[in-house]
Design a protein around this motif. Structure first.
Motif, PDB file in Angstrom:
ATOM      1  N   SER A  72      24.896  38.127  14.226  1.00 47.62           N
ATOM      2  CA  SER A  72      24.430  38.570  12.918  1.00 47.62           C
ATOM      3  C   SER A  72      25.606  39.154  12.155  1.00 47.62           C
ATOM      4  CB  SER A  72      23.314  39.614  13.068  1.00 47.62           C
ATOM      5  OG  SER A  72      22.971  40.156  11.810  1.00 47.62           O
ATOM      6  N   GLN A  73      25.549  39.010  10.830  1.00 47.78           N
ATOM      7  CA  GLN A  73      26.582  39.586   9.978  1.00 47.78           C
ATOM      8  C   GLN A  73      26.111  40.873   9.314  1.00 47.78           C
ATOM      9  OE1 GLN A  73      29.576  38.438   9.955  1.00 47.78           O
ATOM     10  NE2 GLN A  73      29.131  36.598  11.164  1.00 47.78           N
ATOM     11  N   ALA A  74      24.936  41.336   9.679  1.00 50.24           N
ATOM     12  CA  ALA A  74      24.355  42.530   9.053  1.00 50.24           C
ATOM     13  C   ALA A  74      24.851  43.779   9.760  1.00 50.24           C
ATOM     14  CB  ALA A  74      22.836  42.452   9.093  1.00 50.24           C
ATOM     15  N   TYR A  75      26.089  44.128   9.526  1.00 50.95           N
ATOM     16  CA  TYR A  75      26.631  45.358  10.081  1.00 50.95           C
ATOM     17  C   TYR A  75      27.637  45.934   9.103  1.00 50.95           C
ATOM     18  CZ  TYR A  75      30.942  42.873  11.287  1.00 50.95           C
ATOM     19  OH  TYR A  75      32.100  42.160  11.236  1.00 50.95           O
ATOM     20  N   SER A  76      27.890  47.205   9.245  1.00 51.69           N
ATOM     21  CA  SER A  76      28.810  47.908   8.354  1.00 51.69           C
ATOM     22  C   SER A  76      29.846  48.643   9.178  1.00 51.69           C
ATOM     23  CB  SER A  76      28.035  48.900   7.474  1.00 51.69           C
ATOM     24  OG  SER A  76      28.931  49.755   6.782  1.00 51.69           O
ATOM     25  N   PRO A  77      31.129  48.595   8.804  1.00 51.60           N
ATOM     26  CA  PRO A  77      32.147  49.367   9.527  1.00 51.60           C
ATOM     27  C   PRO A  77      31.872  50.861   9.513  1.00 51.60           C
ATOM     28  CG  PRO A  77      33.179  47.719   8.120  1.00 51.60           C
ATOM     29  CD  PRO A  77      31.733  47.731   7.770  1.00 51.60           C
ATOM     30  N   ASN A  87      33.186  47.787  -2.657  1.00 51.62           N
ATOM     31  CA  ASN A  87      33.951  49.024  -2.841  1.00 51.62           C
ATOM     32  C   ASN A  87      33.239  50.226  -2.230  1.00 51.62           C
ATOM     33  OD1 ASN A  87      35.953  47.638  -4.238  1.00 51.62           O
ATOM     34  ND2 ASN A  87      34.968  47.968  -6.234  1.00 51.62           N
ATOM     35  N   LYS A  88      31.906  50.233  -2.265  1.00 52.21           N
ATOM     36  CA  LYS A  88      31.178  51.377  -1.728  1.00 52.21           C
ATOM     37  C   LYS A  88      31.308  51.456  -0.212  1.00 52.21           C
ATOM     38  CE  LYS A  88      26.615  53.518  -1.578  1.00 52.21           C
ATOM     39  NZ  LYS A  88      25.185  53.411  -2.000  1.00 52.21           N
ATOM     40  N   THR A  89      31.051  50.320   0.473  1.00 52.15           N
ATOM     41  CA  THR A  89      31.165  50.327   1.932  1.00 52.15           C
ATOM     42  C   THR A  89      32.604  50.553   2.379  1.00 52.15           C
ATOM     43  OG1 THR A  89      31.370  47.914   1.892  1.00 52.15           O
ATOM     44  CG2 THR A  89      29.160  48.832   2.204  1.00 52.15           C
ATOM     45  N   ARG A  90      33.567  50.034   1.622  1.00 55.81           N
ATOM     46  CA  ARG A  90      34.974  50.269   1.955  1.00 55.81           C
ATOM     47  C   ARG A  90      35.310  51.752   1.856  1.00 55.81           C
ATOM     48  NH1 ARG A  90      39.433  46.816   1.694  1.00 55.81           N
ATOM     49  NH2 ARG A  90      38.082  45.229   0.755  1.00 55.81           N
ATOM     50  N   GLN A  91      34.825  52.395   0.782  1.00 53.65           N
ATOM     51  CA  GLN A  91      35.111  53.810   0.590  1.00 53.65           C
ATOM     52  C   GLN A  91      34.447  54.657   1.667  1.00 53.65           C
ATOM     53  OE1 GLN A  91      37.232  55.070  -1.549  1.00 53.65           O
ATOM     54  NE2 GLN A  91      36.860  57.190  -0.917  1.00 53.65           N
ATOM     55  N   LEU A  92      33.209  54.302   2.052  1.00 55.00           N
ATOM     56  CA  LEU A  92      32.520  55.048   3.096  1.00 55.00           C
ATOM     57  C   LEU A  92      33.263  54.938   4.435  1.00 55.00           C
ATOM     58  CD1 LEU A  92      28.776  54.181   2.365  1.00 55.00           C
ATOM     59  CD2 LEU A  92      29.867  56.408   2.125  1.00 55.00           C
TER      60      LEU A  92
END
Length: 539
Positions: free
Chosen positions: A83-88, A125-130
């Protein structure tokens, strides 16, 4: 250790399994956990994250789980799905939660991310900043993040600048590798950091001081001795106290004094005064001067050397000056002379600062770190001049014959570090079989044995000429160079034992027989003792 679930997962699982095996065999108390990222099944609050192994000390069950996962992935039976549904950000938050929930005190905390994707999908940009903010917060808490790059599925290059350079700003880019041994070595180098033994100031001049850290690159770990009771075999604690001779009462530390006799008077000192007299210099490294590097010889090493690295914890700008001094000394082939006081109350020693520049291989992996080797130099009285008895020198013909053999048998590309000790290898295989509960121990190849057939084919005539030059016809081997004839002595003793005439054998032959059959006897044993021991041995 977080693993991105892609086509390189099998390679990453093999490297992680090797790490688990090494920890298990060495009896390490380190705690390791494994997360799979990009899976359909989840064992945490966030999608795409599966905890394969919790944070715990390695055991055989963990190795079996990793082996089964590696086999399933190689056979296309990856039960957790893709799955690609994940966040760093969720990945880092999960790792931080695992470390926070650990009740054991951890010395170092490390997160290794195995990936072959330069930038996760659906990145904005939001997930990168988080993710960047979370990584910065974890770094301030003492959690280190390391990126292990794997070959991309499409064969493209891995670009750290797309995402991971912002996540780990000071991370060093390395070329991906698909070799399991190389990958295991990279993991080993990342998770085994050099532990600093001390931090002290480096006084360069009256108004210039920088901070350095000392570490041991080589050395045996300190032995831990446990005192046991002779009756119960239980651990005991040893305590000592000072008692008064007259009434046997225990004295407090402040009641104990030292004395020294000067002439006809006895002067009494308290323990604080004795400690003050021992202080000769403050703790630190003091620069004395410089000398050419060629003046430092191999026999000038009088003790275990230390390795110095800069630190910014106390003195800002220490790294810049440290690197500049090292670069200049290495360019001019000079070394620094220092007076090192490792601990307060000690006299210290004179040492030499040998510069070592940083060295990297073709994969941009650090081979040698940047720093100074602090070598313990001897005083003039510590160096002895030995005298040797003159020996027979070889003739020019013998030297030329030996050179011919060496030139014929010289290997073009040879590295002694690639030839491993077969005894140590077999010992490690035995430990691995015991730790993993294997029924059979793997055999190891002995690469230290010479290939006589190839050597004879390559330099047979040259070796024959060397043998003829050193040992010509009629050469008599000295008695002290002859090998003991164990076979003759063993046959002689056995025959005499059957005939009942063992007492007629000389003492020298009896001792040689004991040595040949590995029969332990005293070096001062007389003939009667030797005969009794041999008769008992032969039955």
């Amino acid at each position: 250790e977080a693993v991105v679930s892609t086509q390189s997962t099998g390679l990453a699982l093999e490297a992680i399994k090797a790490t688990y095996c090494n920890k298990l065999i060495s009896g390490s108390l380190d705690r390791i956990g494994v997360l799979l990222v990009g899976t359909e099944t989840l064992t945490h609050d966030y999608p795409g994250i599966h905890i394969l192994l919790p944070l715990d000390t390695p055991d055989k069950a963990c190795v079996d789980v990793l082996q089964q996962a590696s086999n399933d992935f190689a056979n296309g039976k990856f039960e957790w799905g893709h799955s690609q549904a994940y966040s760093p950000y969720h990945l880092l938050f999960t790792c931080n939660s695992i470390y926070t929930s650990c009740v054991k005190k951890l010395g170092t905390r490390l997160i290794m991310i195995f990936t072959n994707v330069s930038e996760p999908r659906d990145m904005n940009n939001k997930t990168r900043q988080l993710a960047t903010t979370k990584a910065r917060d974890m770094s301030e808490l003492g959690i280190t993040i390391s990126i292990i790059t794997l070959p991309a599925a499409d064969g493209g290059d891995f670009n750290m600048e797309k995402f991971y350079s912002a996540l780990v700003p000071d991370h060093e880019a390395m070329s991906p590798t698909n070799d399991i041994e190389d990958l295991s070595q990279r993991v080993h180098r990342r998770e085994n950091k050099v532990r600093m033994t001390a931090s002290m100031p480096f006084v360069v001049g009256p108004e210039l001081t920088i901070g350095v850290q000392c570490c041991n690159l080589f050395g045996e770990p300190p032995a831990k001795h446990i005192n046991l009771c002779s009756k119960t075999n239980e651990p005991v604690i040893c305590e000592s106290s000072v008692v008064r001779e007259t009434d046997r009462t225990t004295l407090a530390p402040y009641e104990v004094h030292r004395s020294a006799k000067f002439g006809s008077q006895t002067v009494i000192f308290s323990q604080d005064e004795v400690d003050q007299m021992k202080v000769r210099s403050d703790k630190g490294i003091y620069l004395v001067g410089f000398r050419p590097a060629k003046d430092i010889k191999t026999h000038h090493v009088a003790g275990k050397s230390l390795f110095l690295r800069p630190t910014e914890t106390v003195y800002n700008g220490s790294t810049s000056f440290f690197v500049a001094l090292l670069t200049r000394l290495h360019a001019r082939e000079m070394v620094g002379l220092v007076h090192c006081v490792p601990r307060e109350g000690t006299a210290g020693f004179i040492g030499a600062l040998v510069p070592q520049p940083e060295e990297r291989d073709e994969d941009n992996e650090q081979v040698r770190p940047l720093g100074f080797h602090l070598i313990h130099l001897p005083f003039a009285d510590d160096i002895r001049k030995l005298t040797y008895e003159p020996t027979n020198q070889p003739s020019p013909a013998q030297v030329e014959a030996a050179k011919a053999v060496v030139n014929k048998l010289k290997a073009k590309q040879f590295n002694s570090s690639l030839v491993e000790n077969p005894t140590v290898l077999q010992f490690n295989k035995t430990l691995e079989a015991i730790a993993l509960e294997k029924d059979k121990i793997e055999e190891t190849d002995d690469n230290t044995k010479p290939d006589v057939e190839r050597m004879t084919k390559r330099a047979g005539s040259e070796m024959q000429q060397l043998n003829s030059a050193v040992f010509p016809s009629g050469y008599d081997v000295p008695a002290d160079c002859k090998k003991p004839d164990y076979k003759r002595v063993i046959t002689l003793v056995q025959n005499r034992q059957r005939e009942g005439t063992l007492a007629k054998v000389s003492v020298a032959d009896l001792r040689l027989y004991c040595k040949g059959v590995r029969l332990k006897v005293s070096s001062t044993a007389k003939k009667g003792d030797l005969l009794e021991a041999i008769k008992k041995f032969l039955g």
